[in-house]
Design a protein around this motif. Structure first.
Motif, PDB file in Angstrom:
ATOM      1  N   PRO A 170       0.853  -1.294   0.137  1.00  0.00           N
ATOM      2  CA  PRO A 170      -0.012   0.121   0.172  1.00  0.00           C
ATOM      3  C   PRO A 170       0.691   1.270  -0.068  1.00  0.00           C
ATOM      4  CG  PRO A 170      -0.875  -1.505   1.573  1.00  0.00           C
ATOM      5  CD  PRO A 170       0.540  -2.128   1.029  1.00  0.00           C
ATOM      6  N   LEU A 171       2.061   1.181   0.516  1.00  0.00           N
ATOM      7  CA  LEU A 171       2.919   2.296   0.409  1.00  0.00           C
ATOM      8  C   LEU A 171       3.286   2.762  -0.849  1.00  0.00           C
ATOM      9  CD1 LEU A 171       5.084   1.837   3.921  1.00  0.00           C
ATOM     10  CD2 LEU A 171       2.825   3.264   3.522  1.00  0.00           C
ATOM     11  N   VAL A 172       3.900   1.591  -1.400  1.00  0.00           N
ATOM     12  CA  VAL A 172       4.213   1.856  -2.895  1.00  0.00           C
ATOM     13  C   VAL A 172       3.241   2.103  -3.920  1.00  0.00           C
ATOM     14  CG1 VAL A 172       5.279   0.649  -4.723  1.00  0.00           C
ATOM     15  CG2 VAL A 172       6.188   0.288  -2.610  1.00  0.00           C
ATOM     16  N   GLU A 173       2.002   1.588  -3.550  1.00  0.00           N
ATOM     17  CA  GLU A 173       0.876   2.108  -4.479  1.00  0.00           C
ATOM     18  C   GLU A 173       0.449   3.716  -4.245  1.00  0.00           C
ATOM     19  OE1 GLU A 173      -3.965   0.665  -4.945  1.00  0.00           O
ATOM     20  OE2 GLU A 173      -2.554  -0.394  -3.503  1.00  0.00           O
ATOM     21  N   ASN A 174       0.587   3.953  -2.919  1.00  0.00           N
ATOM     22  CA  ASN A 174       0.289   5.448  -2.582  1.00  0.00           C
ATOM     23  C   ASN A 174       1.249   6.253  -3.311  1.00  0.00           C
ATOM     24  OD1 ASN A 174      -1.707   6.897  -0.987  1.00  0.00           O
ATOM     25  ND2 ASN A 174       0.214   7.752  -0.157  1.00  0.00           N
ATOM     26  N   SER A 175       2.718   5.873  -3.311  1.00  0.00           N
ATOM     27  CA  SER A 175       3.447   6.652  -4.118  1.00  0.00           C
ATOM     28  C   SER A 175       3.377   6.576  -5.562  1.00  0.00           C
ATOM     29  CB  SER A 175       4.963   6.069  -3.657  1.00  0.00           C
ATOM     30  OG  SER A 175       5.262   6.202  -2.509  1.00  0.00           O
ATOM     31  N   GLU A 195     -12.739   8.471   1.407  1.00  0.00           N
ATOM     32  CA  GLU A 195     -12.994   9.809   0.877  1.00  0.00           C
ATOM     33  C   GLU A 195     -12.652   9.835  -0.680  1.00  0.00           C
ATOM     34  OE1 GLU A 195     -12.157  13.395   2.851  1.00  0.00           O
ATOM     35  OE2 GLU A 195     -12.597  12.632   4.903  1.00  0.00           O
ATOM     36  N   SER A 196     -13.560  10.190  -1.419  1.00  0.00           N
ATOM     37  CA  SER A 196     -13.158  10.256  -2.806  1.00  0.00           C
ATOM     38  C   SER A 196     -11.955  11.135  -3.086  1.00  0.00           C
ATOM     39  CB  SER A 196     -14.339  10.834  -3.660  1.00  0.00           C
ATOM     40  OG  SER A 196     -14.015  10.916  -5.054  1.00  0.00           O
ATOM     41  N   GLY A 197     -11.008  10.541  -3.768  1.00  0.00           N
ATOM     42  CA  GLY A 197      -9.560  11.271  -4.232  1.00  0.00           C
ATOM     43  C   GLY A 197      -8.614  11.603  -2.954  1.00  0.00           C
ATOM     44  N   ARG A 198      -9.074  11.103  -1.456  1.00  0.00           N
ATOM     45  CA  ARG A 198      -8.311  11.548  -0.622  1.00  0.00           C
ATOM     46  C   ARG A 198      -7.005  10.534  -0.457  1.00  0.00           C
ATOM     47  NH1 ARG A 198      -9.118  16.459  -0.005  1.00  0.00           N
ATOM     48  NH2 ARG A 198      -8.558  16.396   2.228  1.00  0.00           N
ATOM     49  N   GLY A 199      -7.064   9.285  -0.552  1.00  0.00           N
ATOM     50  CA  GLY A 199      -6.065   8.251  -0.754  1.00  0.00           C
ATOM     51  C   GLY A 199      -5.082   8.127   0.616  1.00  0.00           C
ATOM     52  N   ASN A 200      -5.741   8.368   1.724  1.00  0.00           N
ATOM     53  CA  ASN A 200      -4.801   7.986   3.155  1.00  0.00           C
ATOM     54  C   ASN A 200      -5.460   6.951   3.771  1.00  0.00           C
ATOM     55  OD1 ASN A 200      -6.862   9.505   4.293  1.00  0.00           O
ATOM     56  ND2 ASN A 200      -5.828  11.251   4.590  1.00  0.00           N
ATOM     57  N   VAL A 201      -6.429   6.239   3.097  1.00  0.00           N
ATOM     58  CA  VAL A 201      -7.073   5.332   4.089  1.00  0.00           C
ATOM     59  C   VAL A 201      -5.947   4.408   4.423  1.00  0.00           C
ATOM     60  CG1 VAL A 201      -8.997   3.694   4.570  1.00  0.00           C
ATOM     61  CG2 VAL A 201      -9.228   6.228   3.513  1.00  0.00           C
ATOM     62  N   GLY A 202      -5.227   3.952   3.157  1.00  0.00           N
ATOM     63  CA  GLY A 202      -4.347   2.756   3.364  1.00  0.00           C
ATOM     64  C   GLY A 202      -3.094   3.102   4.575  1.00  0.00           C
ATOM     65  N   LEU A 203      -2.758   4.260   4.405  1.00  0.00           N
ATOM     66  CA  LEU A 203      -1.667   4.608   5.284  1.00  0.00           C
ATOM     67  C   LEU A 203      -2.254   4.666   6.777  1.00  0.00           C
ATOM     68  CD1 LEU A 203      -0.081   7.800   3.660  1.00  0.00           C
ATOM     69  CD2 LEU A 203       0.641   5.416   3.603  1.00  0.00           C
ATOM     70  N   LYS A 204      -3.417   5.078   6.905  1.00  0.00           N
ATOM     71  CA  LYS A 204      -4.147   5.117   8.213  1.00  0.00           C
ATOM     72  C   LYS A 204      -4.330   3.680   8.928  1.00  0.00           C
ATOM     73  CE  LYS A 204      -6.910   6.479  11.705  1.00  0.00           C
ATOM     74  NZ  LYS A 204      -6.105   7.171  12.978  1.00  0.00           N
ATOM     75  N   ASN A 205      -4.641   2.756   7.952  1.00  0.00           N
ATOM     76  CA  ASN A 205      -4.683   1.000   8.164  1.00  0.00           C
ATOM     77  C   ASN A 205      -3.486   0.769   8.726  1.00  0.00           C
ATOM     78  OD1 ASN A 205      -4.425  -1.782   7.477  1.00  0.00           O
ATOM     79  ND2 ASN A 205      -6.544  -1.250   7.100  1.00  0.00           N
ATOM     80  N   ILE A 206      -2.483   1.072   8.089  1.00  0.00           N
ATOM     81  CA  ILE A 206      -1.179   0.386   8.319  1.00  0.00           C
ATOM     82  C   ILE A 206      -0.557   0.919   9.702  1.00  0.00           C
ATOM     83  CG2 ILE A 206       1.371   0.183   7.518  1.00  0.00           C
ATOM     84  CD1 ILE A 206       0.453   0.234   4.566  1.00  0.00           C
ATOM     85  N   HIS A 207      -0.739   2.491   9.806  1.00  0.00           N
ATOM     86  CA  HIS A 207      -0.255   3.189  10.975  1.00  0.00           C
ATOM     87  C   HIS A 207      -1.133   2.761  12.195  1.00  0.00           C
ATOM     88  CE1 HIS A 207       1.140   6.322  13.292  1.00  0.00           C
ATOM     89  NE2 HIS A 207       0.184   6.737  13.651  1.00  0.00           N
TER      90      HIS A 207
END
Length: 600
Positions: free
Chosen positions: A481-486, A543-555
């Motif tokens: 998820p971190l690489v995907e986010n990048s 949220e649409s277009g926000r893209g930080n749910v994966g980071l929150k999940n891992i954190h």
């Protein structure tokens, strides 16, 4: 009628047990009541004598502790910053004399304030370089006692202080005590400024403790766990050890105390680690014990009559309800859950009958529901089995599509399907939350195979990890998820010239995984918003277009497994790129209650 009732009463096993129990419990003690009362009363008198002695001895020990505490207060003057500045500044004769005069005035004022001026003979401060400052000497400076640097174990004790006999520091003197304390330098961390020596006479202890020996015939010994400091006996440590071995502790059972020649108890002065032991002679303790009057046979006879009447009363008020309760319990055992017991009294037996009725009603209700509960459990098991079919169907379908792609020569499609199948298998297997870094990187490699096929190899991907760290544990599915986010947010979905680097390090038992890209970065306002979301306790919805749910999940998963000190840290530089750092302890295994699968 009375004969029938008496016969029924005698045939009851519980009635017989109550009657025999009452007789056993009453007659046997009554037969020995005389000896018992005398013994009990004698023990009370003996206990009162012990208590009185201990109270007097405790008061004396408190006075001793108060005296030593006042000495300790004097030593606290040398932890004052102004006092330490004077000591440091005493570098020549003139400055040393000025410092000594100022210190003497301060020490004398406090000695007089605590009313111990008459008992202190000498106060000397020995600096770290070995220079002695004789702050005060009531015997005259011509009789100054010389001291050298003390043993190292003094600095390892509580508050770096110790009470010692003068012979342990200077064998030229006797019958004096030295309060010794290591003074730490306030300006130097863990540094030592010097040592403080406060000398006083043995007579002060004699004044505080000697009266106990003449009034209560009490012997006193004082030690610090290693050395005998003071005793009122002749013979030194050997005599004290013999008396200590022969004495019985005050907390011992009464029978042991009666057979002992002396009783001992300890009072501890915690600040200095000192134990004061008091030894009381049993002959003095038992001097006030007196005989008691005899018990009469009339009292025994009346007591027996009362016991007989009480046993019949118990039969009417306790045995009959208990018998009825027993019969209904047998019926419940045989499967009749509709039985109820009539409650006749409002005492504990009545409450027991109420409890039985409630239990029978609850059992009846639960039995009627058990079959429906079993059916629901079976339905849940069937649904769980059905849920296992879906992943296997997906894997089999992907394998079939892969084979068809190879059959038609679409090798790149086959490779992508194989990578996708590995991703699904890795994410859905249930072997636990922890995997090795090698497995996590293999999963990341499968993901990058799909990404590079999608974007035509425009993203450069590099992994830097030492060989010895590949076997270290890591939380499953946290790198992809971190690489995907990048890729999605940093590199503009696969723009040309994009680079992603994954670096794994281990320092001081902490694993650090860094995912770095050379994308457009994150604006400061947006970065602050993302960091705030990571620190929130509540769950963040998509949220649409926000893209930080994966980071929150891992954190959140890292913090759940290892604690709030670990997780994700994001640093970003607009126009240059973003660095996401994941940290966790490598040697700590998550608590069992935290090791459970969560939705990714």
């Amino acid at each position: 009628m009375k004969r029938v009732r008496i016969k029924t009463w005698l045939e009851s096993r519980l009635n017989r047990k109550i009657f025999l129990s009452f007789l056993t419990v009453s007659l046997i003690p009554l037969c020995i009541v005389y000896c018992y009362i005398n013994s009990a009363y004698s023990e009370k008198l003996r206990s009162d004598a012990f208590t009185q002695n201990q109270l007097t001895e405790r008061n004396t020990a408190v006075l001793l502790e108060d005296y030593l505490t006042k000495i300790e207060y004097i030593s606290n003057l040398f932890f004052d910053s102004d006092t330490q500045a004077m000591i440091r500044g005493a570098s020549d004769s003139l400055s040393s004399y000025s410092a000594r005069m100022a210190l003497e005035k301060k020490v004398r004022v406090n000695l007089d304030l605590f009313k111990v001026m008459a008992y202190v003979d000498q106060v000397t401060f020995l600096k770290q370089d070995g220079t002695a400052m004789d702050v005060m000497n009531s015997l005259g400076y011509a009789d100054t006692i010389l001291f050298s640097v003390p043993p190292e174990e003094v600095g390892k004790r509580f508050k770096n202080q110790r009470l010692m006999r003068i012979e342990e520091l200077n064998d030229s003197y006797t019958d004096k005590y030295v309060y010794l304390r290591q003074i730490d330098d306030l300006e130097l961390k863990n540094g030592t400024l010097g040592w403080l020596f406060i000398v006083f006479d043995r007579d002060q202890f004699d004044l505080l403790l000697q009266d106990l020996r003449t009034v209560l015939n009490t012997e006193i010994a004082m030690d610090d766990g290693e050395l005998l400091l003071y005793d009122t006996m002749s013979g030194g440590p050997e005599a004290v050890n013999r008396l200590r071995a022969a004495a019985v502790s005050y907390s011992a059972p009464p029978k042991e105390r009666r057979r002992a020649e002396s009783i001992s108890w300890d009072y501890r002065i915690e600040n200095l680690g000192i134990r004061v032991t008091f030894f009381d002679d049993m002959k003095g303790v038992e001097s006030n014990i007196r005989a008691l009057s005899t018990m009469t046979g009339t009292v025994i006879f009346i007591t027996v009559l009362i016991i007989l009447a009480a046993s019949f009363l118990f039969s009417e008020t306790i045995v009959r309800p208990v018998t009825r309760l027993h019969k209904n319990l047998v019926r419940v055992k045989e499967g009749d859950y509709t039985v109820r017991v009539h409650v006749e009294t409002r005492d504990e037996v009545g409450e027991l009958c109420d409890a039985f009725n409630g239990m029978a009603e609850e059992i009846d209700r639960l039995v009627n529901r058990v079959y429906s509960v079993e059916l629901k459990e079976k339905e849940a098991a069937i649904k769980a089995l059905q849920a296992q079919i879906n992943p296997h169907f997906l894997y089999n379908t992907l394998d079939m599509i892969k084979s068809m792609a190879e059959l038609y020569g679409a090798l790149q499609v086959s490779e992508m399907i194989m990578a996708l199948s590995k991703l699904f298998r890795y994410a859905t297997h249930t072997d636990g939350v922890l995997v090795t870094i090698r497995e996590e990187l293999e999963n990341l490699s499968s993901y990058m195979t799909i990404v590079n096929a999608r974007f035509g190899g425009r993203i450069a991907f590099a992994v830097k990890v030492p060989e010895e760290l590949l076997a270290e544990p890591i939380v499953k599915v946290c790198l992809q998820p971190l690489v995907e986010n990048s890729i999605s947010h940093g590199l503009g979905r696969g723009r040309s010239g994009g680079r992603i680097a994954v670096t794994v390090k281990k320092e001081d038992g902490i694993m650090t995984v860094t995912v770095e890209d050379n994308g457009g970065g994150i604006q400061p306002e947006r970065l602050a918003e993302i960091r705030g979301r990571l620190e929130r306790r509540e769950r963040v919805e998509e949220e649409s277009g926000r893209g930080n749910v994966g980071l929150k999940n891992i954190h959140d998963r890292i913090r759940l497994y290892y604690g709030d000190a670990y997780g994700i840290v994001i640093d970003s530089f607009p126009g240059k790129g973003t660095v996401v750092t994941l940290s966790y302890p490598s040697d700590e295994i998550p608590a069992p209650e935290k090791i459970k699968e969560e939705p990714i």
